[in-house]
Scaffold this motif. Structure first.
Motif, PDB file in Angstrom:
ATOM      1  N   VAL A  39       0.829  -1.352  -0.103  1.00  0.00           N
ATOM      2  CA  VAL A  39      -0.116  -0.124   0.265  1.00  0.00           C
ATOM      3  C   VAL A  39       1.102   1.216   0.362  1.00  0.00           C
ATOM      4  CG1 VAL A  39      -1.344   2.086   1.566  1.00  0.00           C
ATOM      5  CG2 VAL A  39      -2.325  -1.305   0.864  1.00  0.00           C
ATOM      6  N   ALA A  40       2.294   1.068   0.506  1.00  0.00           N
ATOM      7  CA  ALA A  40       2.999   2.317   1.116  1.00  0.00           C
ATOM      8  C   ALA A  40       3.794   2.673  -0.351  1.00  0.00           C
ATOM      9  CB  ALA A  40       4.208   2.116   2.017  1.00  0.00           C
ATOM     10  N   ALA A  41       3.857   1.713  -1.414  1.00  0.00           N
ATOM     11  CA  ALA A  41       4.627   1.697  -2.696  1.00  0.00           C
ATOM     12  C   ALA A  41       4.007   1.910  -4.014  1.00  0.00           C
ATOM     13  CB  ALA A  41       5.616   0.277  -3.065  1.00  0.00           C
ATOM     14  N   ARG A  42       2.788   1.752  -3.698  1.00  0.00           N
ATOM     15  CA  ARG A  42       1.606   1.119  -5.013  1.00  0.00           C
ATOM     16  C   ARG A  42       0.643   1.741  -4.696  1.00  0.00           C
ATOM     17  NH1 ARG A  42       3.629  -4.188  -4.100  1.00  0.00           N
ATOM     18  NH2 ARG A  42       5.342  -4.551  -5.855  1.00  0.00           N
ATOM     19  N   GLY A  43       0.328   2.883  -3.307  1.00  0.00           N
ATOM     20  CA  GLY A  43      -1.217   3.087  -3.105  1.00  0.00           C
ATOM     21  C   GLY A  43      -1.815   1.330  -3.205  1.00  0.00           C
ATOM     22  N   ILE A  44      -3.423   1.967  -2.693  1.00  0.00           N
ATOM     23  CA  ILE A  44      -3.731   0.616  -2.671  1.00  0.00           C
ATOM     24  C   ILE A  44      -4.524   0.358  -3.604  1.00  0.00           C
ATOM     25  CG2 ILE A  44      -6.572   0.541  -1.147  1.00  0.00           C
ATOM     26  CD1 ILE A  44      -6.114   2.075   0.699  1.00  0.00           C
ATOM     27  N   ALA A  45      -5.033   1.307  -4.872  1.00  0.00           N
ATOM     28  CA  ALA A  45      -5.308   0.534  -5.978  1.00  0.00           C
ATOM     29  C   ALA A  45      -4.225  -0.350  -6.744  1.00  0.00           C
ATOM     30  CB  ALA A  45      -5.559   1.676  -6.857  1.00  0.00           C
ATOM     31  N   GLY A  46      -2.896   0.058  -6.199  1.00  0.00           N
ATOM     32  CA  GLY A  46      -1.838  -0.682  -6.648  1.00  0.00           C
ATOM     33  C   GLY A  46      -2.242  -1.590  -6.290  1.00  0.00           C
ATOM     34  N   ALA A  47      -1.933  -1.738  -4.965  1.00  0.00           N
ATOM     35  CA  ALA A  47      -1.787  -3.454  -3.761  1.00  0.00           C
ATOM     36  C   ALA A  47      -3.151  -4.427  -4.147  1.00  0.00           C
ATOM     37  CB  ALA A  47      -1.963  -2.795  -2.322  1.00  0.00           C
ATOM     38  N   THR A  48      -2.367  -4.617  -5.240  1.00  0.00           N
ATOM     39  CA  THR A  48      -3.448  -5.997  -5.802  1.00  0.00           C
ATOM     40  C   THR A  48      -3.159  -7.143  -5.759  1.00  0.00           C
ATOM     41  OG1 THR A  48      -1.129  -6.723  -7.627  1.00  0.00           O
ATOM     42  CG2 THR A  48      -3.528  -4.793  -8.013  1.00  0.00           C
ATOM     43  N   PHE A  49      -3.775  -8.606  -5.108  1.00  0.00           N
ATOM     44  CA  PHE A  49      -3.786  -9.652  -4.696  1.00  0.00           C
ATOM     45  C   PHE A  49      -2.578  -9.783  -4.979  1.00  0.00           C
ATOM     46  CE2 PHE A  49      -7.425 -11.754  -1.772  1.00  0.00           C
ATOM     47  CZ  PHE A  49      -7.086 -10.097  -1.527  1.00  0.00           C
ATOM     48  N   ASP A  50      -1.809  -9.965  -6.140  1.00  0.00           N
ATOM     49  CA  ASP A  50      -0.648 -10.789  -7.102  1.00  0.00           C
ATOM     50  C   ASP A  50      -0.106 -10.252  -6.681  1.00  0.00           C
ATOM     51  OD1 ASP A  50      -2.825 -11.934  -8.504  1.00  0.00           O
ATOM     52  OD2 ASP A  50      -2.729 -11.168  -9.840  1.00  0.00           O
ATOM     53  N   HIS A  51       0.949  -8.938  -6.244  1.00  0.00           N
ATOM     54  CA  HIS A  51       1.649  -8.798  -5.785  1.00  0.00           C
ATOM     55  C   HIS A  51       1.715  -8.862  -3.912  1.00  0.00           C
ATOM     56  CE1 HIS A  51       1.401  -5.199  -8.564  1.00  0.00           C
ATOM     57  NE2 HIS A  51       2.226  -5.088  -8.204  1.00  0.00           N
ATOM     58  N   VAL A  52       1.121  -8.455  -3.272  1.00  0.00           N
ATOM     59  CA  VAL A  52       0.924  -9.427  -1.823  1.00  0.00           C
ATOM     60  C   VAL A  52       1.379  -9.923  -1.866  1.00  0.00           C
ATOM     61  CG1 VAL A  52      -0.165  -9.729   0.123  1.00  0.00           C
ATOM     62  CG2 VAL A  52      -1.103  -7.408  -1.461  1.00  0.00           C
ATOM     63  N   ALA A  53       0.684 -11.820  -2.393  1.00  0.00           N
ATOM     64  CA  ALA A  53       1.133 -12.942  -2.143  1.00  0.00           C
ATOM     65  C   ALA A  53       2.412 -12.750  -2.988  1.00  0.00           C
ATOM     66  CB  ALA A  53      -0.289 -14.043  -3.876  1.00  0.00           C
ATOM     67  N   ARG A  54       2.598 -12.567  -4.065  1.00  0.00           N
ATOM     68  CA  ARG A  54       4.202 -12.838  -4.036  1.00  0.00           C
ATOM     69  C   ARG A  54       5.388 -12.804  -2.618  1.00  0.00           C
ATOM     70  NH1 ARG A  54       3.278 -11.074  -8.948  1.00  0.00           N
ATOM     71  NH2 ARG A  54       3.761  -8.504  -8.975  1.00  0.00           N
ATOM     72  N   GLU A  55       5.269 -11.101  -2.151  1.00  0.00           N
ATOM     73  CA  GLU A  55       5.510 -10.736  -0.979  1.00  0.00           C
ATOM     74  C   GLU A  55       5.652 -11.159  -0.345  1.00  0.00           C
ATOM     75  OE1 GLU A  55       5.327  -6.647  -1.332  1.00  0.00           O
ATOM     76  OE2 GLU A  55       5.684  -5.910  -3.341  1.00  0.00           O
ATOM     77  N   ALA A  56       4.705 -11.624   0.307  1.00  0.00           N
ATOM     78  CA  ALA A  56       4.493 -12.444   1.242  1.00  0.00           C
ATOM     79  C   ALA A  56       4.931 -14.122   0.839  1.00  0.00           C
ATOM     80  CB  ALA A  56       3.445 -12.534   1.476  1.00  0.00           C
ATOM     81  N   GLY A  57       5.194 -14.721  -0.604  1.00  0.00           N
ATOM     82  CA  GLY A  57       6.297 -15.631  -0.720  1.00  0.00           C
ATOM     83  C   GLY A  57       4.546 -17.035  -0.402  1.00  0.00           C
ATOM     84  N   VAL A  58       2.931 -16.527  -1.110  1.00  0.00           N
ATOM     85  CA  VAL A  58       2.134 -16.987  -0.339  1.00  0.00           C
ATOM     86  C   VAL A  58       1.160 -17.683  -2.373  1.00  0.00           C
ATOM     87  CG1 VAL A  58       1.812 -17.693   1.970  1.00  0.00           C
ATOM     88  CG2 VAL A  58       0.977 -15.328   0.135  1.00  0.00           C
ATOM     89  N   SER A  59      -0.090 -18.348  -1.931  1.00  0.00           N
ATOM     90  CA  SER A  59      -0.087 -18.023  -3.425  1.00  0.00           C
ATOM     91  C   SER A  59      -1.581 -17.436  -2.883  1.00  0.00           C
ATOM     92  CB  SER A  59      -1.327 -19.698  -3.776  1.00  0.00           C
ATOM     93  OG  SER A  59      -2.344 -19.740  -1.958  1.00  0.00           O
ATOM     94  N   ARG A  60      -1.993 -17.364  -4.109  1.00  0.00           N
ATOM     95  CA  ARG A  60      -3.251 -16.255  -4.692  1.00  0.00           C
ATOM     96  C   ARG A  60      -4.001 -16.391  -4.554  1.00  0.00           C
ATOM     97  NH1 ARG A  60      -4.989 -11.303  -8.325  1.00  0.00           N
ATOM     98  NH2 ARG A  60      -6.993 -11.360  -8.375  1.00  0.00           N
ATOM     99  N   GLY A  61      -4.537 -17.939  -4.157  1.00  0.00           N
ATOM    100  CA  GLY A  61      -6.226 -18.657  -3.786  1.00  0.00           C
ATOM    101  C   GLY A  61      -5.212 -18.555  -1.907  1.00  0.00           C
ATOM    102  N   LEU A  62      -4.561 -19.267  -1.260  1.00  0.00           N
ATOM    103  CA  LEU A  62      -4.343 -18.672  -0.029  1.00  0.00           C
ATOM    104  C   LEU A  62      -5.256 -17.379   0.887  1.00  0.00           C
ATOM    105  CD1 LEU A  62      -2.362 -20.456   2.394  1.00  0.00           C
ATOM    106  CD2 LEU A  62      -3.117 -17.872   2.724  1.00  0.00           C
ATOM    107  N   LEU A  63      -4.878 -16.675  -0.117  1.00  0.00           N
ATOM    108  CA  LEU A  63      -5.104 -14.971   0.335  1.00  0.00           C
ATOM    109  C   LEU A  63      -6.578 -14.698  -0.120  1.00  0.00           C
ATOM    110  CD1 LEU A  63      -2.736 -12.369  -1.016  1.00  0.00           C
ATOM    111  CD2 LEU A  63      -2.944 -13.121   0.873  1.00  0.00           C
TER     112      LEU A  63
END
Length: 213
Positions: A39-63
């Motif tokens: 959110v800090a780096a991309r804004g709320i609109a840019g903070a997608t589940f794809d980005h978060v899943a990749r950075e957290a090292g988990v699957s999008r499905g788990l999110l």
């Protein structure tokens, strides 16, 4: 594919009181922190589940399974920010036994927060913007403010009762005033990264000292 766009106020009410499913602590912490940073780096609109899943090292499905929507994950981010603020306050005030020590501890805590860089500051104000159109986020941010102010007010009141401080106003009002000063300085630092806040902090400490001793 499930829609993870942020809904406005009219859609937020259905989420009131809903909590994410229980998730193992390590994964939950990684996901929430990844969203916080995103959110800090991309804004709320840019903070997608794809980005978060990749950075957290988990699957999008788990999110999707544990948080279902971006709103619910953002609520957890706000709750995490509340915990961090309270932990910072507790650490700063531990052992402070004179007015000057209390003030020095609060200033050190604030400077430590600023020293973390823009991530927590940008994240907070991104969330504040979203709160104008999302009732659940607004409620969580309001609770963040109440909890952190209340925590500081309790600490000040306890020291007042013990005779360490001589409070010149209601403890909660003093805590609110101190957080308002800190919020103003954070905004100024975001708008003007090179702004010298040290002279302002000196004035803020003088004002706080008048309320505490």
């Amino acid at each position: 594919m499930q829609d993870t766009r942020i809904r406005g106020v009219e859609g937020a009410g259905s989420l009131q009181g809903a909590r994410a499913k229980q998730l193992p602590g390590d994964k939950a912490a990684r996901i929430v922190e990844a969203m916080r940073i995103s959110v800090a780096a991309r804004g709320i609109a840019g903070a997608t589940f794809d980005h978060v899943a990749r950075e957290a090292g988990v699957s999008r499905g788990l999110l999707h399974y544990y948080f279902a929507t971006k709103e619910r994950l953002l609520v957890e981010v706000v709750r995490r920010e509340t915990d961090l603020r309270i932990e910072r306050l507790e650490h700063a005030l531990a052992g402070a036994s004179t007015p000057d020590e209390v003030l020095a501890s609060l200033v050190a805590s604030f400077e430590e927060f600023l020293g973390e860089g823009p991530t927590p500051q940008v994240m907070f104000y991104e969330m504040a913007t979203l709160a104008q159109r999302n009732a659940e986020i607004a409620a969580e941010l309001a609770e963040l403010g109440r909890r952190t102010r209340g925590h500081l007010a309790d600490a000040l009141q306890a020291r007042g009762t013990a005779g360490v401080l001589h409070l010149r106003a209601d403890a909660y009002d003093i805590a609110t005033f101190l957080f308002a000063l800190a919020d103003g300085l954070m905004i100024r630092r975001l708008v003007e990264p090179g702004f010298d806040i040290e002279p302002v902090i000196e004035r803020a400490v003088a004002a706080a000292r008048a309320l505490l001793s």
